[in-house]
Design a protein around this motif. Structure first.
Motif, PDB file in Angstrom:
ATOM      1  N   ILE A  77      60.026  13.406  37.426  1.00  0.00           N
ATOM      2  CA  ILE A  77      61.353  13.661  38.004  1.00  0.00           C
ATOM      3  C   ILE A  77      61.204  14.537  39.249  1.00  0.00           C
ATOM      4  O   ILE A  77      61.872  14.341  40.252  1.00  0.00           O
ATOM      5  CB  ILE A  77      62.281  14.328  36.965  1.00  0.00           C
ATOM      6  CG1 ILE A  77      62.668  13.313  35.884  1.00  0.00           C
ATOM      7  CG2 ILE A  77      63.514  14.927  37.629  1.00  0.00           C
ATOM      8  CD1 ILE A  77      63.500  13.902  34.744  1.00  0.00           C
ATOM      9  N   ALA A 116      55.023   8.364  31.659  1.00  0.00           N
ATOM     10  CA  ALA A 116      55.315   9.414  32.639  1.00  0.00           C
ATOM     11  C   ALA A 116      56.545   9.083  33.480  1.00  0.00           C
ATOM     12  O   ALA A 116      57.157   9.982  34.056  1.00  0.00           O
ATOM     13  CB  ALA A 116      54.102   9.643  33.544  1.00  0.00           C
ATOM     14  N   ASN A 174      67.902  20.842  37.792  1.00  0.00           N
ATOM     15  CA  ASN A 174      69.246  20.548  37.273  1.00  0.00           C
ATOM     16  C   ASN A 174      69.273  19.359  36.315  1.00  0.00           C
ATOM     17  O   ASN A 174      70.326  18.819  36.036  1.00  0.00           O
ATOM     18  CB  ASN A 174      70.259  20.397  38.415  1.00  0.00           C
ATOM     19  CG  ASN A 174      70.105  19.091  39.160  1.00  0.00           C
ATOM     20  OD1 ASN A 174      69.348  18.225  38.745  1.00  0.00           O
ATOM     21  ND2 ASN A 174      70.817  18.938  40.251  1.00  0.00           N
ATOM     22  N   THR A 175      68.107  18.977  35.792  1.00  0.00           N
ATOM     23  CA  THR A 175      68.138  17.860  34.847  1.00  0.00           C
ATOM     24  C   THR A 175      68.573  18.352  33.471  1.00  0.00           C
ATOM     25  O   THR A 175      68.653  19.553  33.185  1.00  0.00           O
ATOM     26  CB  THR A 175      66.764  17.144  34.756  1.00  0.00           C
ATOM     27  OG1 THR A 175      66.986  15.840  34.206  1.00  0.00           O
ATOM     28  CG2 THR A 175      65.780  17.898  33.877  1.00  0.00           C
ATOM     29  N   LYS A 197      64.228  18.834  47.259  1.00  0.00           N
ATOM     30  CA  LYS A 197      64.902  17.808  46.446  1.00  0.00           C
ATOM     31  C   LYS A 197      64.206  17.631  45.093  1.00  0.00           C
ATOM     32  O   LYS A 197      64.857  17.536  44.057  1.00  0.00           O
ATOM     33  CB  LYS A 197      64.918  16.458  47.187  1.00  0.00           C
ATOM     34  CG  LYS A 197      66.077  16.309  48.167  1.00  0.00           C
ATOM     35  CD  LYS A 197      65.991  14.995  48.949  1.00  0.00           C
ATOM     36  CE  LYS A 197      66.574  13.824  48.212  1.00  0.00           C
ATOM     37  NZ  LYS A 197      68.031  13.653  48.396  1.00  0.00           N
ATOM     38  N   TRP A 255      71.013  11.267  30.712  1.00  0.00           N
ATOM     39  CA  TRP A 255      70.858  12.613  30.153  1.00  0.00           C
ATOM     40  C   TRP A 255      71.858  13.575  30.806  1.00  0.00           C
ATOM     41  O   TRP A 255      72.410  14.454  30.145  1.00  0.00           O
ATOM     42  CB  TRP A 255      69.424  13.124  30.380  1.00  0.00           C
ATOM     43  CG  TRP A 255      68.413  12.600  29.407  1.00  0.00           C
ATOM     44  CD1 TRP A 255      68.648  11.897  28.263  1.00  0.00           C
ATOM     45  CD2 TRP A 255      66.975  12.764  29.480  1.00  0.00           C
ATOM     46  NE1 TRP A 255      67.442  11.613  27.631  1.00  0.00           N
ATOM     47  CE2 TRP A 255      66.415  12.130  28.345  1.00  0.00           C
ATOM     48  CE3 TRP A 255      66.118  13.379  30.392  1.00  0.00           C
ATOM     49  CZ2 TRP A 255      65.034  12.097  28.103  1.00  0.00           C
ATOM     50  CZ3 TRP A 255      64.746  13.349  30.149  1.00  0.00           C
ATOM     51  CH2 TRP A 255      64.217  12.715  29.020  1.00  0.00           C
ATOM     52  N   LEU A 256      72.052  13.416  32.128  1.00  0.00           N
ATOM     53  CA  LEU A 256      72.995  14.318  32.816  1.00  0.00           C
ATOM     54  C   LEU A 256      74.391  14.163  32.228  1.00  0.00           C
ATOM     55  O   LEU A 256      75.210  15.072  32.314  1.00  0.00           O
ATOM     56  CB  LEU A 256      73.017  14.033  34.324  1.00  0.00           C
ATOM     57  CG  LEU A 256      71.771  14.483  35.097  1.00  0.00           C
ATOM     58  CD1 LEU A 256      71.860  14.050  36.557  1.00  0.00           C
ATOM     59  CD2 LEU A 256      71.577  15.997  35.013  1.00  0.00           C
ATOM     60  N   ARG A 302      67.293  10.007  33.200  1.00  0.00           N
ATOM     61  CA  ARG A 302      67.912  11.216  33.747  1.00  0.00           C
ATOM     62  C   ARG A 302      69.412  11.053  34.039  1.00  0.00           C
ATOM     63  O   ARG A 302      70.200  11.926  33.648  1.00  0.00           O
ATOM     64  CB  ARG A 302      67.152  11.673  34.993  1.00  0.00           C
ATOM     65  CG  ARG A 302      67.663  12.966  35.561  1.00  0.00           C
ATOM     66  CD  ARG A 302      66.752  13.481  36.674  1.00  0.00           C
ATOM     67  NE  ARG A 302      67.325  14.663  37.286  1.00  0.00           N
ATOM     68  CZ  ARG A 302      68.163  14.628  38.293  1.00  0.00           C
ATOM     69  NH1 ARG A 302      68.523  13.481  38.829  1.00  0.00           N
ATOM     70  NH2 ARG A 302      68.665  15.762  38.776  1.00  0.00           N
ATOM     71  N   ALA A 339      61.353   9.173  31.921  1.00  0.00           N
ATOM     72  CA  ALA A 339      62.457  10.136  32.108  1.00  0.00           C
ATOM     73  C   ALA A 339      63.237   9.882  33.390  1.00  0.00           C
ATOM     74  O   ALA A 339      64.412  10.250  33.489  1.00  0.00           O
ATOM     75  CB  ALA A 339      61.929  11.570  32.087  1.00  0.00           C
ATOM     76  N   ILE A 340      62.603   9.255  34.389  1.00  0.00           N
ATOM     77  CA  ILE A 340      63.321   8.939  35.632  1.00  0.00           C
ATOM     78  C   ILE A 340      64.499   8.031  35.317  1.00  0.00           C
ATOM     79  O   ILE A 340      65.591   8.183  35.859  1.00  0.00           O
ATOM     80  CB  ILE A 340      62.365   8.267  36.647  1.00  0.00           C
ATOM     81  CG1 ILE A 340      61.370   9.300  37.185  1.00  0.00           C
ATOM     82  CG2 ILE A 340      63.144   7.606  37.784  1.00  0.00           C
ATOM     83  CD1 ILE A 340      60.311   8.723  38.123  1.00  0.00           C
ATOM     84  N   MET A 364      65.037  20.606  42.946  1.00  0.00           N
ATOM     85  CA  MET A 364      66.413  20.567  42.431  1.00  0.00           C
ATOM     86  C   MET A 364      66.578  19.493  41.366  1.00  0.00           C
ATOM     87  O   MET A 364      67.243  19.706  40.353  1.00  0.00           O
ATOM     88  CB  MET A 364      67.391  20.296  43.574  1.00  0.00           C
ATOM     89  CG  MET A 364      67.441  21.402  44.619  1.00  0.00           C
ATOM     90  SD  MET A 364      68.784  21.155  45.829  1.00  0.00           S
ATOM     91  CE  MET A 364      68.191  19.703  46.704  1.00  0.00           C
ATOM     92  N   ASP A 365      65.991  18.306  41.610  1.00  0.00           N
ATOM     93  CA  ASP A 365      66.147  17.209  40.645  1.00  0.00           C
ATOM     94  C   ASP A 365      65.657  17.626  39.263  1.00  0.00           C
ATOM     95  O   ASP A 365      66.253  17.258  38.247  1.00  0.00           O
ATOM     96  CB  ASP A 365      65.366  15.964  41.108  1.00  0.00           C
ATOM     97  CG  ASP A 365      66.167  15.123  42.081  1.00  0.00           C
ATOM     98  OD1 ASP A 365      67.295  15.523  42.416  1.00  0.00           O
ATOM     99  OD2 ASP A 365      65.653  14.071  42.507  1.00  0.00           O
ATOM    100  N   LEU A 366      64.560  18.390  39.230  1.00  0.00           N
ATOM    101  CA  LEU A 366      64.058  18.819  37.922  1.00  0.00           C
ATOM    102  C   LEU A 366      64.872  20.001  37.389  1.00  0.00           C
ATOM    103  O   LEU A 366      65.258  20.022  36.225  1.00  0.00           O
ATOM    104  CB  LEU A 366      62.573  19.187  38.006  1.00  0.00           C
ATOM    105  CG  LEU A 366      61.929  19.581  36.669  1.00  0.00           C
ATOM    106  CD1 LEU A 366      62.165  18.534  35.599  1.00  0.00           C
ATOM    107  CD2 LEU A 366      60.435  19.810  36.837  1.00  0.00           C
TER     108      LEU A 366
END
Lengths: 591, 591
Positions: free
Chosen positions: B451, A447, B436-437, B429, A457-458, A454, A450-451, B432-434
């Motif tokens: 995320i 879980a 715009n991922t 936040k 990925w961006l 990310r 993905a942190i 937005m973090d999710l």
């Protein structure tokens, strides 16, 4: 003797035993991550030396399966022999079970060696055999009959892992195991996994390189605790140790008689790490619970002294790595060094540290484009020469009596391209985002994965590996049940578990970057929303600020790096020469 | 008639049929998310009106299970009756299966109604019955015998969902379903799920509030496509539509005869959304593949016209919500309004929009501490009065012919505490973090969930709900197979799927905050690392910048908010009055 000759002998034996096909698996009876020499049967038979391999031989086929890491190497190593490479998990290549179904008509006989086949794998061969009307025969170890100089099981002495390192006596651990067995509804368990046996009984040895284990089995029930081990391995000290902790020893091979004599009980066994040869001898009155070894769960939660010790081991390892980076950065003739020699040099720095035993895995020192191959290991002959440009990736670790380490740094040897700096910085951002996260109790590494990805990925980048793995205590460098991975599964991260965090960027033909620290899971705040956990970083080695593009960092990122580097200087500088310490001050300056 | 009297009648009937226990489940034969009046049997029997309920009646016990959302409400609603509340998923409270095992000795008879019991649930009752030697009897609908004025199945007319909205003809959809059936190795399928039937045949109706579905079943194989529907629902237009698309209609109740007549085939059925009554009549020669309805997979991937249409629906919904927020912010006597009246007002704004039909779910308008109850719904009588302070949370959506919407805004009615601003900003936040991922193809919502939570976790806060759910197209507001959730499972997010992103902070007795937009998954870059995907936000409604603490935002956060607000102004302002537009300009200014 070349591969084709060995193959001929194997086929003769197959004919003698009326086997139409024979499987050679790449395993030892303990399903160890690294194999002892005796069990490198596939390398002996085929010349292929990769870690993931599987062989199927019929009268007119000789097939070797391996995975994408090894396609090039395998082709090279089996060239000139009759063996044909089969690509694992690749469209167009059937797996071994499909191939057996294809090649063997009804009534034919398939041979496997139950000593080196896990029960889980055995059941897969059983399924395809039943489906196709094939006779599955599991009692022939043909390799031993033709490999006349096959190495014996090593008789290297075992030794006690002192309580001042282990933090908990074997007796206490056995009691914890008994409690868990009761909870699981099992009366007893046989443990084949060598790291588990070593942890449970507080013993270590030298039977496998990089892995300080002892070749032995354990059996534990509510009243007895046995170790099955060769007598030659036992000293008076270790005999006393067993006595003190209520452990009875039996001959290594007696484990099968023990299994065979059990009656009317529920036995906990891990089908993935227990051989078919154990399952086969069980009486019908024995019921099996298939479960991960309970010791694997227990040893993943480090005790207080283990935590204290391993933190100390990480400081020592940080000193060795920091000295190594200083040496690299100040080397006046870097061109005289190559990927192999720098690995040797790093080993020198580690050897100077207290309680150091050996590397925890083969050091990966990969220069420039070689680092894009995630599992690259330079041979002495083929190692790439270094120069004052680009990145050197060094992934290495040590076995210390007081802990197992694993750290990766990607070091700028000279000028870097903008792309290299960008990739380095984004890798670092992913590393930091995960390392400084907070998470709810019950969260798995899956879980959290993905942190870490990310920030990459961006930038439309991804790494084809997990993000992290558990680490043993002076045992395996890869130990579960926890992991941080994009593949579902894995245990929830619990307080006092250890994990690596190691994102990367790998660009074929260009460069490879990885930044890896090891963290311990610690308790954080508890409130109405639940118990929160966080990571405490244990690795202290400077991260190359020459490789950072600060324009990609926000204030929190910079604060993280500066705080981390402050801690590196505080923890490491006392153990350095004056010159090294001055340099460390400079390279850990705030950015 | 009070609950105890009904209970008495039920027990009399149980005695007549020699049933020692009887289960009443809270479902219709289609396992709909919202129940039609006819199938609110638990509310009729017990007075409990919550959505999650289950009843077990024996000679001396009357037990009602529900979950944590409803504990307070259930106690209130069943007060004075013999019913006793059982807390789901709560230590000390056995679940219904355990309770059956406890209460019923061997040889007793347990009654269930196979018409409103999914096959999946039936198998659980079967398991506990077999284990305990209980006779499971599934053919008594006792409720209908005592509920003399039970509402009939609604005869409301069905209508065609025009191709200009649906984007794909029923004929094309049937063909896609046939292709998937072939792939799955099934010859045919019976679909019970009403949203699936409506989507497949491009029809809609008014049988269930908030859900424009038609009470019907579908059967599809390679040569035929049937709808099972009451004739009263059919107009000439819809008959033509069926004819054009190769759909044959049969009476609603004929579905059982159809199921009963199938022979020698493999049928795909979803055990979770198909009644035991269908499974029971299948011939032994019919093999069942238990799988999620294939239409559920198909309809989750929106077609190009659906995408265009739903984007338009979100603009209209954004206009309604923006006008509503303007009205709230400029109301001169906010004290005259309450949670109920503002919901009515919002409905007025939606009604003014083209193609608007009804709310997509009961609007949640929750003021101050009421918003901490995640599923709070104000009754007209019990609604809390508003004032010029604190937050009003409004979670609402509309059913439009051209799309289904779902948006939450938390609106500052006046002064806010620092804690409220901080919680609002951290929620934003996470959102937005999710939003715009970027992520790799194959990633599930489960893998992305953390995320969204991370900014809240860093503040030791968590929300006890999923992060997001799929949304139908003029159908269910909650549709799978995708979701974004901390519970493992859920399908990978694919291009043209729609999901909500709705993190929150809920502090009992204080405040509740949620910010929800809806996104569509879009293709992003493809390179050597794989195919990347990202989210395109479809909701355009100002986010209350009065509630933001800018000190908690980094530059990227601010850029996101400013870009988003620029888009809101561009897309929405044309549909506003001059005063509203001027205000929107002001509240979407760059921060």
């Amino acid at each position: 003797m070349d591969a084709n000759k060995k193959l001929g002998m194997l086929r003769n034996l197959m004919a003698e035993y009326r086997l139409d096909a024979y499987v050679v698996s790449n395993a030892d009876p303990h399903f160890s991550e690294y194999l002892p020499e005796r069990y490198r049967q596939i390398r002996w038979l085929t010349n292929f030396s990769g870690s993931n391999a599987l062989v199927l031989v019929t009268n007119d086929q000789a097939l070797l399966w391996t995975d994408g890491r090894y396609f090039v190497q395998a082709e090279k190593e089996i060239a000139g022999s009759e063996f044909k490479m089969m690509k694992m998990a690749t469209p167009g290549y059937p797996n071994i079970y499909q191939m057996i179904g294809k090649l063997l008509p009804e009534g034919r006989r398939l041979g496997v060696d139950r000593a080196i086949l896990s029960q889980a794998d055995y059941e897969k061969y059983e399924e395809i055999s039943n489906k196709n009307g094939i006779d599955l025969v599991d009692d022939h170890d043909l390799i031993s009959e033709i490999w006349t100089d096959r190495p014996e099981i090593t008789k290297n002495p075992a030794y006690v892992h002192d309580l001042k390192f282990a933090g908990k006596s074997a007796q206490e651990k056995i009691q914890e195991l008994r409690d868990l067995l009761k909870e699981a509804g099992a009366q007893g368990t046989i443990i084949s996994s060598l790291v588990d046996v070593a942890w449970l009984y507080n013993i270590r040895g030298t039977d496998i390189a990089n892995n300080p284990v002892v070749t032995a089995y354990a059996y534990v029930d509510q009243t007895s605790a046995n170790i099955f081990i060769d007598e030659e391995k036992l000293s008076l000290e270790i005999l006393d140790h067993f006595k003190e902790n209520g452990v009875d020893y039996l001959k290594y091979s007696e484990v099968f008689a023990k299994a065979n004599n059990l009656r009317n009980m529920t036995l906990l066994l891990d089908k993935k790490t227990s051989a078919r040869s154990i399952f086969k001898v069980l009486d019908d009155s024995v019921k099996v619970i298939d479960s991960i070894d309970l010791t694997t769960k227990l040893k993943a939660i480090k005790n207080d002294l283990e935590i204290k010790n391993q933190k100390h081991a990480y400081i020592k390892d940080g000193v060795a790595l920091t000295k190594f980076i200083y040496w690299l950065k100040h080397h006046e003739n870097i061109e005289t060094e190559d990927e192999y020699t720098v690995g040797e040099k790093l080993e020198e720095f580690r050897k100077a540290q207290e309680y150091y035993v050996e590397p925890s895995f083969d050091t990966i020192a990969a220069y420039k484009e070689n680092a894009a191959m995630m599992h690259y290991k330079a041979s002495q002959a083929g190692a790439k020469k270094l120069a004052r440009e680009g990145f050197l990736l060094v992934d290495s670790g040590g076995q210390y009596y007081d802990g197992t380490t694993d750290t990766t740094r990607t070091i700028a040897l000279g000028d870097l391209s903008d792309e290299e700096k960008k990739d380095f910085t984004l890798t670092l951002k992913g590393h930091m985002d995960l390392m400084n996260t907070v998470f709810l109790q019950g969260t798995t590494g899956f879980a959290l994965d993905a942190i870490c990805r990310r920030p990459l990925w961006l930038n439309r980048s991804d790494y084809k590996s997990g993000t992290g793995h558990g680490v043993g205590f002076f045992l395996g460098v890869h130990e579960g049940p926890q992991s941080i991975s994009p593949r579902p599964g894995g245990a929830a991260l619990e307080t006092s578990m250890v994990v690596t965090i190691e994102p990367g960027v790998y660009k074929e033909g260009k460069h490879g970057i990885r930044t890896e620290n090891v963290a311990i899971v610690v308790e954080d705040e508890k409130n109405l929303d639940g118990q929160f956990l966080s990571f405490e970083c244990m690795s202290f080695v400077p991260i190359d600020i020459d490789a950072i593009d600060p324009s990609l960092l926000n204030d929190q990122d910079k604060k993280y790096i500066n705080d981390y580097h402050k801690a590196v200087y505080e923890k490491i500088s006392d153990y350095l020469t004056r010159e090294e310490a001055a340099w460390l001050k400079e390279v850990t300056r705030a950015i």
